[in-house]
Design an enzyme around this catalytic site. Structure first.
Site, PDB file in Angstrom:
ATOM      1  N   LYS A 124       0.840  -1.215   0.000  1.00  0.00           N
ATOM      2  CA  LYS A 124       0.000   0.000   0.000  1.00  0.00           C
ATOM      3  C   LYS A 124       0.870   1.257   0.000  1.00  0.00           C
ATOM      4  CE  LYS A 124      -2.143  -1.212   3.828  1.00  0.00           C
ATOM      5  NZ  LYS A 124      -1.536  -2.542   4.079  1.00  0.00           N
ATOM      6  N   ARG A 126     -10.351  -0.035   8.238  1.00  0.00           N
ATOM      7  CA  ARG A 126      -9.868  -1.398   8.425  1.00  0.00           C
ATOM      8  C   ARG A 126     -10.905  -2.276   9.105  1.00  0.00           C
ATOM      9  NH1 ARG A 126      -4.241  -0.324   8.381  1.00  0.00           N
ATOM     10  NH2 ARG A 126      -2.930  -2.096   8.800  1.00  0.00           N
ATOM     11  N   ARG A 177      12.088  -5.112   5.463  1.00  0.00           N
ATOM     12  CA  ARG A 177      11.663  -3.728   5.197  1.00  0.00           C
ATOM     13  C   ARG A 177      12.407  -2.743   6.095  1.00  0.00           C
ATOM     14  NH1 ARG A 177       5.514  -1.975   5.518  1.00  0.00           N
ATOM     15  NH2 ARG A 177       5.588  -3.066   7.523  1.00  0.00           N
ATOM     16  N   ARG A 206      10.527  -1.515  11.680  1.00  0.00           N
ATOM     17  CA  ARG A 206       9.347  -1.311  12.537  1.00  0.00           C
ATOM     18  C   ARG A 206       9.276  -2.379  13.626  1.00  0.00           C
ATOM     19  NH1 ARG A 206       4.417  -0.110   8.412  1.00  0.00           N
ATOM     20  NH2 ARG A 206       3.394  -1.541   9.860  1.00  0.00           N
ATOM     21  N   ARG A 240      -0.902  -9.747  12.686  1.00  0.00           N
ATOM     22  CA  ARG A 240      -1.476  -8.690  11.830  1.00  0.00           C
ATOM     23  C   ARG A 240      -2.253  -9.311  10.673  1.00  0.00           C
ATOM     24  NH1 ARG A 240       3.899  -5.682  10.663  1.00  0.00           N
ATOM     25  NH2 ARG A 240       2.725  -4.584   9.037  1.00  0.00           N
TER      26      ARG A 240
HETATM   27  P1  G5P Z   1       0.006   0.112   8.791  1.00  0.00           P
HETATM   28  O1  G5P Z   1       1.183   0.983   8.893  1.00  0.00           O
HETATM   29  O2  G5P Z   1      -1.137   0.526   7.937  1.00  0.00           O
HETATM   30  P2  G5P Z   1      -0.047  -2.460   7.463  1.00  0.00           P
HETATM   31  O3  G5P Z   1       0.258  -3.652   8.288  1.00  0.00           O
HETATM   32  O4  G5P Z   1      -1.421  -2.372   6.946  1.00  0.00           O
HETATM   33  O5  G5P Z   1       0.531  -1.303   8.360  1.00  0.00           O
HETATM   34  P3  G5P Z   1       2.214  -2.086   6.004  1.00  0.00           P
HETATM   35  O6  G5P Z   1       2.959  -3.058   6.870  1.00  0.00           O
HETATM   36  O7  G5P Z   1       2.530  -0.621   6.148  1.00  0.00           O
HETATM   37  O8  G5P Z   1       0.709  -2.331   6.160  1.00  0.00           O
HETATM   38  P4  G5P Z   1       2.115  -1.869   3.127  1.00  0.00           P
HETATM   39  O9  G5P Z   1       2.084  -0.392   3.260  1.00  0.00           O
HETATM   40  O10 G5P Z   1       0.933  -2.549   2.524  1.00  0.00           O
HETATM   41  O11 G5P Z   1       2.444  -2.574   4.514  1.00  0.00           O
HETATM   42  O12 G5P Z   1       3.363  -2.336   2.308  1.00  0.00           O
HETATM   43  P5  G5P Z   1       4.727  -1.551   1.906  1.00  0.00           P
HETATM   44  O13 G5P Z   1       5.370  -0.945   3.088  1.00  0.00           O
HETATM   45  O14 G5P Z   1       4.478  -0.709   0.704  1.00  0.00           O
HETATM   46  O15 G5P Z   1       5.601  -2.818   1.413  1.00  0.00           O
HETATM   47  C1  G5P Z   1       6.062  -3.758   2.357  1.00  0.00           C
HETATM   48  C2  G5P Z   1       7.531  -4.090   2.060  1.00  0.00           C
HETATM   49  O16 G5P Z   1       7.584  -4.811   0.833  1.00  0.00           O
HETATM   50  C3  G5P Z   1       8.435  -2.864   1.855  1.00  0.00           C
HETATM   51  O17 G5P Z   1       9.724  -3.171   2.368  1.00  0.00           O
HETATM   52  C4  G5P Z   1       8.495  -2.703   0.326  1.00  0.00           C
HETATM   53  O18 G5P Z   1       9.694  -2.065  -0.096  1.00  0.00           O
HETATM   54  C5  G5P Z   1       8.453  -4.176  -0.091  1.00  0.00           C
HETATM   55  N1  G5P Z   1       7.884  -4.425  -1.416  1.00  0.00           N
HETATM   56  C6  G5P Z   1       6.872  -3.772  -2.053  1.00  0.00           C
HETATM   57  N2  G5P Z   1       6.631  -4.338  -3.236  1.00  0.00           N
HETATM   58  C7  G5P Z   1       7.506  -5.400  -3.376  1.00  0.00           C
HETATM   59  C8  G5P Z   1       7.744  -6.376  -4.389  1.00  0.00           C
HETATM   60  O19 G5P Z   1       7.119  -6.407  -5.456  1.00  0.00           O
HETATM   61  N3  G5P Z   1       8.712  -7.292  -4.112  1.00  0.00           N
HETATM   62  C9  G5P Z   1       9.433  -7.310  -2.949  1.00  0.00           C
HETATM   63  N4  G5P Z   1      10.362  -8.241  -2.764  1.00  0.00           N
HETATM   64  N5  G5P Z   1       9.236  -6.383  -1.978  1.00  0.00           N
HETATM   65  C10 G5P Z   1       8.294  -5.448  -2.187  1.00  0.00           C
HETATM   66  O20 G5P Z   1      -0.582  -0.204  10.244  1.00  0.00           O
HETATM   67  C11 G5P Z   1       0.271  -0.564  11.288  1.00  0.00           C
HETATM   68  C12 G5P Z   1      -0.544  -0.794  12.548  1.00  0.00           C
HETATM   69  O21 G5P Z   1      -1.194   0.421  12.928  1.00  0.00           O
HETATM   70  C13 G5P Z   1      -2.499   0.154  13.433  1.00  0.00           C
HETATM   71  C14 G5P Z   1      -2.609  -1.362  13.539  1.00  0.00           C
HETATM   72  O22 G5P Z   1      -2.136  -1.763  14.796  1.00  0.00           O
HETATM   73  C15 G5P Z   1      -1.663  -1.828  12.422  1.00  0.00           C
HETATM   74  O23 G5P Z   1      -1.200  -3.152  12.613  1.00  0.00           O
HETATM   75  N6  G5P Z   1      -3.500   0.718  12.512  1.00  0.00           N
HETATM   76  C16 G5P Z   1      -4.827   0.679  12.690  1.00  0.00           C
HETATM   77  N7  G5P Z   1      -5.597   0.158  13.671  1.00  0.00           N
HETATM   78  C17 G5P Z   1      -6.933   0.270  13.546  1.00  0.00           C
HETATM   79  N8  G5P Z   1      -7.527   0.852  12.484  1.00  0.00           N
HETATM   80  C18 G5P Z   1      -6.804   1.392  11.468  1.00  0.00           C
HETATM   81  N9  G5P Z   1      -7.422   1.982  10.414  1.00  0.00           N
HETATM   82  C19 G5P Z   1      -5.394   1.329  11.551  1.00  0.00           C
HETATM   83  N10 G5P Z   1      -4.392   1.745  10.751  1.00  0.00           N
HETATM   84  C20 G5P Z   1      -3.254   1.367  11.335  1.00  0.00           C
HETATM   85 MG    MG Z   2       2.206   0.955   4.891  1.00  0.00          MG
END
Ligand code: G5P
Ligand code: MG
Length: 223
Positions: free
Chosen positions: A19, A93, A127, A160, A171
């Site tokens: 995302k 979410r 990451r 993180r 998660r």
């Molecule tokens: P977050 O911060 O919203 P998540 O768990 O939903 O966290 P996250 O972990 O931030 O989502 P993302 O944004 O979907 O993941 O993914 P990203 O960071 O872009 O990519 C992940 C990794 O993969 C990176 O290192 C990237 O470089 C790599 N990557 C990307 N594409 C590729 C690819 O093609 N190949 C490879 N090899 N790598 C790749 O929420 C965190 C916490 O906050 C709370 C909750 O506790 C949650 O767990 N929270 C909420 N709680 C309640 N309600 C809500 N609305 C909430 N929002 C947050």
């Molecule tokens: Mg994110």
């Protein structure tokens, strides 16, 4: 592309589905402001605000923070940009959060990144994040130019606290039980657009083409 009407989008997908990575590309190509619930929470933790201190345990355990807290924060930030087009990442979410968003704004499109859980687990342990901007790197996929440093500011990158294997599993579980129903909520409203794949570089051209079509049609209708 300039927009003649305010456009409101949400990006969804399991933890680590890309995302943040896809949002970074969207805001480079389209005039939308990015707002990420996770980035806001992490900024509060870093600044040791009362909210940050209260929510840190929840986040580190891989649990969602309470709906009323999250909806209040995001809706108040969205109100500050009432005249802008936006892309919200990480919210809603739960169905309760989706209803709270719906009461305030109508969402034009929901981009859903459908990436298998197995792919995700490997990504998150490699990451690295620049906390002040939310920019993300990966030692395999998009490493920073200088190891451990943000490309833009040169500031240090961190891992993180919720990217440990045990917390990632929790998660993913909370995604399945609490967030997947939100996909159904938006599907029934006819605004859900799903992109399936295991690589961001393959998914991205489809997201870009979709938004080009969608925003051109918004502009035509506004004309
Ligand atoms: P977050 O911060 O919203 P998540 O768990 O939903 O966290 P996250 O972990 O931030 O989502 P993302 O944004 O979907 O993941 O993914 P990203 O960071 O872009 O990519 C992940 C990794 O993969 C990176 O290192 C990237 O470089 C790599 N990557 C990307 N594409 C590729 C690819 O093609 N190949 C490879 N090899 N790598 C790749 O929420 C965190 C916490 O906050 C709370 C909750 O506790 C949650 O767990 N929270 C909420 N709680 C309640 N309600 C809500 N609305 C909430 N929002 C947050
Ligand atoms: Mg994110």
């Amino acid at each position: 592309m300039a927009l003649h009407k305010i456009f409101r989008a949400v990006i969804m997908g399991p933890p680590g589905s890309g995302k943040g990575t896809v949002s970074e590309r969207i805001i480079k190509s389209f005039p939308l402001k990015h707002i990420s619930s996770g980035d806001i929470l992490r900024a509060n933790i870093k600044a040791q605000t009362e909210l940050g201190l209260l929510m840190k345990a929840c986040i580190d355990q891989g649990q969602l923070v309470p709906d009323d807290v999250m909806s209040r924060i995001i809706l108040s930030d969205l109100r500050k940009m009432d005249q802008s087009s936006w892309l919200v990442d990480g919210f809603p979410r739960t169905v309760c959060q989706a209803e709270a968003l719906d009461d305030a704004y109508s969402v034009d499109t929901v981009i859903n990144l459908d990436v298998p859980f197995q792919t995700i687990k490997q990504r998150l342990t490699s990451r690295w994040t620049h906390l002040p901007s939310g920019r993300v790197y990966n030692t395999d996929f998009n490493p920073p130019k200088v190891q451990g440093m943000d490309d833009v500011t040169g500031e240090p990158l961190v891992q993180r606290d919720d990217d440990t294997p045990g917390t990632v599993t929790r998660r993913l579980k909370s995604y399945e039980t609490q967030t997947e129903p939100v996909l159904e909520y938006y599907r029934s409203k006819g605004v859900l657009e799903t992109f399936t794949g295991t690589e961001t570089n393959k998914i991205w051209p489809h997201v870009e083409a979709f938004l080009n079509r969608k925003l051109s049609s918004v502009n035509r209708k506004a004309a």
